[in-house]
Design a protein around this motif. Sequence first.
Motif, short mmCIF file in Angstrom:
data_model
loop_
_atom_site.label_atom_id
_atom_site.label_comp_id
_atom_site.label_asym_id
_atom_site.label_seq_id
_atom_site.Cartn_x
_atom_site.Cartn_y
_atom_site.Cartn_z
N VAL A 40 137.20 -68.59 -9.13
CA VAL A 40 136.96 -67.97 -7.81
C VAL A 40 137.72 -66.64 -7.69
N GLN A 41 139.02 -66.66 -8.09
CA GLN A 41 139.82 -65.45 -7.96
C GLN A 41 139.22 -64.30 -8.77
N LEU A 42 138.87 -64.60 -10.01
CA LEU A 42 138.39 -63.53 -10.88
C LEU A 42 137.04 -62.99 -10.39
N LEU A 43 136.15 -63.91 -10.00
CA LEU A 43 134.85 -63.44 -9.50
C LEU A 43 135.03 -62.59 -8.25
N ALA A 44 135.91 -63.07 -7.36
CA ALA A 44 136.15 -62.32 -6.13
C ALA A 44 136.69 -60.93 -6.46
N VAL A 45 137.64 -60.89 -7.39
CA VAL A 45 138.23 -59.60 -7.76
C VAL A 45 137.15 -58.67 -8.33
N GLY A 46 136.27 -59.26 -9.15
CA GLY A 46 135.17 -58.45 -9.70
C GLY A 46 134.38 -57.77 -8.61
N TYR A 47 134.01 -58.55 -7.58
CA TYR A 47 133.22 -57.97 -6.49
C TYR A 47 134.03 -56.96 -5.69
N ALA A 51 133.23 -52.99 -5.14
CA ALA A 51 133.18 -52.34 -3.83
C ALA A 51 134.12 -51.14 -3.78
N VAL A 52 135.32 -51.32 -4.31
CA VAL A 52 136.31 -50.24 -4.27
C VAL A 52 135.82 -49.05 -5.08
N PHE A 53 135.30 -49.31 -6.27
CA PHE A 53 134.85 -48.22 -7.11
C PHE A 53 133.75 -47.42 -6.41
N GLU A 54 132.92 -48.14 -5.64
CA GLU A 54 131.84 -47.45 -4.96
C GLU A 54 132.34 -46.69 -3.73
N SER A 55 133.27 -47.30 -2.99
CA SER A 55 133.65 -46.67 -1.71
C SER A 55 134.56 -45.45 -1.92
N ARG A 56 135.35 -45.43 -2.98
CA ARG A 56 136.27 -44.32 -3.27
C ARG A 56 137.24 -44.07 -2.10
N ALA A 63 145.60 -50.55 -0.27
CA ALA A 63 145.66 -51.93 0.20
C ALA A 63 145.67 -52.90 -0.99
N ILE A 64 144.85 -52.59 -1.98
CA ILE A 64 144.79 -53.50 -3.13
C ILE A 64 146.11 -53.52 -3.88
N ILE A 65 146.69 -52.34 -4.06
CA ILE A 65 147.98 -52.30 -4.76
C ILE A 65 149.06 -53.01 -3.93
N ALA A 66 148.99 -52.85 -2.61
CA ALA A 66 149.95 -53.55 -1.74
C ALA A 66 149.82 -55.05 -1.91
N VAL A 67 148.58 -55.54 -1.96
CA VAL A 67 148.39 -56.99 -2.13
C VAL A 67 148.98 -57.43 -3.47
N MET A 68 148.72 -56.63 -4.51
CA MET A 68 149.27 -56.98 -5.83
C MET A 68 150.79 -57.10 -5.76
N ILE A 69 151.42 -56.13 -5.11
CA ILE A 69 152.89 -56.12 -5.06
C ILE A 69 153.41 -57.31 -4.26
N ILE A 70 152.72 -57.60 -3.14
CA ILE A 70 153.20 -58.70 -2.30
C ILE A 70 153.09 -60.04 -3.05
N SER A 122 147.61 -50.48 -12.73
CA SER A 122 148.60 -50.94 -11.75
C SER A 122 148.79 -52.45 -11.87
N GLY A 123 147.68 -53.15 -11.99
CA GLY A 123 147.75 -54.61 -12.07
C GLY A 123 148.58 -55.04 -13.27
N MET A 124 148.33 -54.39 -14.40
CA MET A 124 149.07 -54.78 -15.60
C MET A 124 150.55 -54.39 -15.49
N THR A 125 150.81 -53.22 -14.95
CA THR A 125 152.20 -52.78 -14.78
C THR A 125 152.94 -53.73 -13.84
N ILE A 126 152.32 -54.00 -12.69
CA ILE A 126 153.00 -54.86 -11.71
C ILE A 126 153.16 -56.27 -12.26
N GLY A 127 152.14 -56.73 -12.97
CA GLY A 127 152.21 -58.08 -13.55
C GLY A 127 153.36 -58.19 -14.54
N ASN A 128 153.47 -57.20 -15.39
CA ASN A 128 154.55 -57.23 -16.37
C ASN A 128 155.91 -57.08 -15.70
#
Lengths: 255, 259
Positions: A40-47, A51-56, A63-70, A122-128
């Motif tokens: 579920v998480q991965l599919l949701a992230v895919g969508y 959306a993010v890539f399209e909206s620019r 917001a996405i990076i903030a969620v990652m950090i939190i 960012s995801g990989m940096t924050i994850g590590n």
Amino acid sequence: MSYTALAFTVLFIMITMFISYWQKLGLEKGIAVGTIRAAVQLLAVGYVLQAVFESRSHWLLAAIIAVMIIVAARNASAKGKGIPGIFWRMAAALLATELLMMGILLLLGIIEPTPRYIIPLSGMTIGNAMVAGGLFLTQLMRESESSRGEIETLLALGASPRQAVQGTLKRAVRYSMIPTIDGMKTVGLVQLPGMMTGMIIAGADPVEAVRYQILIVFAFTSSAAVTSMLLGLLTYRKLFSDGIGMLVRYGGRGD
Amino acid sequence: MTHILKMDRLAKSLPAKKADGGRRMLFQEVSGSVSSGETVVVLGRSGQGKSTLLRILSLLEQADSGSVELDGKSCADMEARLWRRQVAYVSQTPVMLPGSVEANLAAPSALHGLPFQREQAYALLDEAGLGSIDPGKDASELSGGEKQRLSLIRSLLLKPHFLLLDEITASLDPGSAMSIEKLLSGWRSEHGAGMLWISHDQEQAARVSSRIWLMARNTILENADTGRFFSRPGTPEGLEYLGKGPSLDEPGESGAEES
């Protein structure tokens, strides 16, 4: 890959389930929950990414990076249970690491300033950084108990709290970087990193994929080091009581 | 200049062993003072909080109530690291800092950005019977007795006004213990340091101190001149501690032959 093909990968889960049941490992529930969450998480992230890539939108990106950090800060700060304000300290360390990494990558023009690059990196940096930060806290808690004699001896010789924990902090930073450095030494020989594998499967030139992987490996090293060191600076005072600079016990015997 | 280390009505409790969340009183109403050039030995059975008292005086632990002052200045109004430079605590279990013997000797000066007074350090080492030790040796490889002496010398090199000594000769042979006593008495007359010394050795206490504090019944029960304490302890606990029994009426004799 089609969804039918994806559905067949459930076979891997069934193998694991079978082994767990057969060997009475008692992992069935954990595996089931893990499977559903991962899917579920991965599919949701895919969508979301789509959306993010399209909206620019920059706000959406932030917001996405903030969620990652939190999420990362919540996870890693659990290792430092009992230290006051540890969540915020961890979040601050992760944010500073992320800003530094992205600052370098973008200012030097190493990557394009588009969500397509910024979000995964960012995801990989924050994850590590999260792993390094968690290890740092684990070791700091352990060290502040086991090196209690050393710290108190230094205090008794008139050391400032900073001087007294210098050695302890150093050992905790070093410990937190072991997986990153070991990974760096064996990368490509023992395991092909996930990102590189993904790029190759998706049709990228292997040498192009390797160039990005080198970027990642180097960025990981500094993100781990920066996070641990910042965290050390942000937390060491909390090992001491405010009034008289005496060592506080966390989780140890209550006194 | 004469310095005074003073404590007023200190109290300390510990969490009770049982899981009922209560607290067990360790001591209370502990008052007293030590002046420059004076050696006070703290006697008392185990578990009376003697070590805790020294740790409170070196700000490694906090009292529940009461105050501690150095020359009239409360420890609360002083930076802990400045306090600890003047009131140096030598713990019962010596801890060597990572590195060589010399690194340990140089630690106090390194911490405070002062030049390392090598000659003085080695003179003290010699006096403590450690003259033959290789200064480059890893301090963690020293024997227990060697560590104990090195840790004492390390604290002396801070040149504190007061020394809080927690059974510092406990793991030494009688000869080495004597040389430490001699070293400290020389140090005291040269530098005028005051000493608060926990000992379980009554003969040692009689030799080195001018005053005795007996910790019993959760407080400093007796605060007496050494001669008087050993000849005529003022309380049944004092008599009992000296092994004279509460009923014995010993005439004024030194307690030195007791053990």
